[in-house]
Design an enzyme around this catalytic site. Structure first.
Site, PDB file in Angstrom:
ATOM      1  N   LYS A 112      -6.815   5.085  -6.771  1.00 32.48           N
ATOM      2  CA  LYS A 112      -5.623   4.949  -5.937  1.00 32.48           C
ATOM      3  C   LYS A 112      -4.825   6.239  -5.954  1.00 32.48           C
ATOM      4  O   LYS A 112      -4.645   6.858  -7.009  1.00 32.48           O
ATOM      5  CB  LYS A 112      -4.763   3.788  -6.455  1.00 32.48           C
ATOM      6  CG  LYS A 112      -3.540   3.490  -5.583  1.00 32.48           C
ATOM      7  CD  LYS A 112      -2.784   2.287  -6.104  1.00 32.48           C
ATOM      8  CE  LYS A 112      -1.573   1.982  -5.231  1.00 32.48           C
ATOM      9  NZ  LYS A 112      -0.853   0.773  -5.694  1.00 32.48           N
TER      10      LYS A 112
ATOM     11  N   SER B  93       0.298  -2.664  -2.728  1.00 32.59           N
ATOM     12  CA  SER B  93       0.099  -1.297  -2.258  1.00 32.59           C
ATOM     13  C   SER B  93      -1.281  -0.730  -2.596  1.00 32.59           C
ATOM     14  O   SER B  93      -1.601   0.378  -2.176  1.00 32.59           O
ATOM     15  CB  SER B  93       1.172  -0.400  -2.877  1.00 32.59           C
ATOM     16  OG  SER B  93       1.037  -0.358  -4.291  1.00 32.59           O
TER      17      SER B  93
ATOM     18  N   SER C 147       0.972  -5.563  -6.487  1.00 34.15           N
ATOM     19  CA  SER C 147       0.141  -4.623  -5.741  1.00 34.15           C
ATOM     20  C   SER C 147      -1.324  -4.579  -6.144  1.00 34.15           C
ATOM     21  O   SER C 147      -2.117  -3.917  -5.484  1.00 34.15           O
ATOM     22  CB  SER C 147       0.730  -3.213  -5.831  1.00 34.15           C
ATOM     23  OG  SER C 147       1.924  -3.146  -5.098  1.00 34.15           O
TER      24      SER C 147
END
Length: 461
Positions: A80, A155, A179
């Protein structure tokens, strides 16, 4: 569309360690799938093919010498973009940092690499990770492999899309309000947020809210346990990091050990609206788990106070302000309105608001401590709404009730405030995409939560 199911983490590592599969082949397969599929998904924002192939060669040479490259040998890893990798772009989804290059590597990534994993590239995040859908002015929109009109969540949406589409078997993520769990829910994956501090966040994590948890997204509970066993443990760069558990997580996946435990179900934590289709699908999965695992259902009798949302926002404001305060005034126009709202709130923040937020957190922790005297595991939906359009916005209404930004996070963010371990495991489908069952345990009962997730996986498979 139902995404493809390539090798798991455990399968890939076993083949590479035995010499049946070359690490360079695993990397080449991942790069080929990214080239084939990512054009309309937008999961990756940076690919390091040369670095991945060079690392694969090192692993293949290690195997040829008779050495063991580690329990993640040859496993392609998505990272990420909120996790730094030295030499890679480190924009965090924001045009404010479009040209920034990381000068260090996150402990999570470094430990995975030391165990044999091969970072392939950076996956998309909304700006600074502050949305439950993944889209940004810098990178565009990330789409759900199950239905490209819908979001993979956020996210950690880029990571979820990459794993669900079979580009990589695992990708890192963060969970500040859901997330990891929400993208896992929308993409049919396992997303585990450990007890606060379980996965170290060093080096140079400067968050002050103490809500952020690091982790990974995988296709199976065993894959998640394998990754945790490689990356958990205290880190001098993270004062909140916990020691590694005495028993490996992978060894603790024993559904038989659940028999007789008290399990509570709630679709709403007492006060959050929940889409009826989501509630029905997830409760049906919960009932199958209860029947199949031999656990005992007891009443949840839980109602979390509405002030938790305001407390979460107040405690999060300084973290976003830390990203914005050095930006030239002329550049703030590129920042998403939700993120700018945090900046505006920072300007109005006072000591009373901070004290109120900390007191609300303390009451939440006390309420959950009392609740876990009545039950051992808490089951909820991993989010109360089906996957919504990929471009956003977040839902303004759930089950006919108007909600604010926190409405779709109402069953996830309280456990960021409290630090309890929680996992989303696939439960079925609702609204055109997967939906997840959330399992929450006492603080430090990470192994129990994972064992329960493995039991759900077995019952529903």
């Amino acid at each position: 569309m139902s995404p493809a199911a390539p090798r798991t983490v455990v399968e890939t590592a076993a083949l590479v360690r035995s010499g049946e599969l070359a690490a360079r082949e695993a990397v080449a397969e991942a790069l080929a799938r990214i080239a084939e599929l990512d054009g309309d998904l937008g999961a990756f924002v940076h690919i390091d093919a040369d670095g991945a192939l060079a690392r694969a060669r090192e692993i293949d040479e290690s195997v040829a010498r008779g050495d063991d490259p580690g329990p993640l040998a040859g496993v392609p890893l998505g990272v990420k973009e909120l996790h730094a990798v030295a030499g890679w772009p480190f924009a965090m989804g924001s045009a404010l940092h479009a040209d920034r290059i990381a000068g260090h590597t996150s402990t999570l990534v470094a430990r995975a690499v030391a165990a044999g994993a091969i970072p392939i590239g950076a996956t998309a995040s909304p700006e600074f990770g502050r949305a439950s859908f993944t889209a940004s002015a810098l990178h565009g929109v990330t789409r759900n492999p199950w239905n490209r009109d819908l979001t993979p969540g956020g996210s950690s949406g880029g990571s979820a899309a990459a794993v669900a589409a079979g580009m990589v078997p695992v990708a890192t993520g963060t969970d500040g309000a859901g997330s990891l769990r929400i993208p896992a829910s929308y993409c049919g994956l396992v997303g585990f947020k450990g007890t606060y501090g379980r996965v170290p966040r060093g080096p140079y994590h400067w968050g002050t809210a103490e809500n952020d948890h690091y982790g990974v997204l995988t296709r199976t509970v065993r894959d998640t346990a394998r990754l945790l066993d490689c990356v958990c443990g205290s880190d001098e760069y993270d004062r909140s990091s916990l020691p590694a558990p005495s028993e490996p997580f992978e060894d603790a996946l024993r559904p038989a050990g659940l028999r007789g435990l008290r399990v509570a179900w709630t679709p709403d934590l007492g006060n959050a609206p929940c889409d009826p289709e989501v509630a029905a699908v997830v409760e049906a999965a919960a009932e199958k788990f209860i029947a199949g695992a031999g656990v005992r259902r007891v009443p949840a009798d839980l109602r979390l106070e509405a002030a938790c949302g305001a407390a979460y926002r107040t405690l999060s404001v300084p973290d976003v302000h830390s990203e914005l305060r050095a930006a030239p005034p002329g550049r703030l126009g590129s920042v998403h309105p939700t993120v700018r709202g945090y900046g505006d709130a920072a300007a109005a923040l006072d000591a009373d608001a901070l004290v109120d937020a900390h007191q609300t957190r303390a009451r939440l922790v006390a309420a959950l401590a009392e609740a876990f005297d009545r039950f051992d595991l808490l089951l909820t939906p991993a989010t109360q709404v089906p996957a919504f359009p990929a471009e956003g916005p977040m839902p303004a209404e759930i089950a006919g009730r108007p909600v604010d930004h926190w409405g779709a996070l109402a069953v996830t963010f309280p456990f960021n405030l409290s630090g309890h371990p929680a996992v989303s495991v696939p439960a079925g489908r609702a609204g055109g995409a997967p939906v997840g069952l959330q399992i929450v345990g006492r603080r430090h009962a990470d192994a129990l939560v994972l064992a329960a997730a493995a039991a759900v996986e077995a019952v529903l498979s």
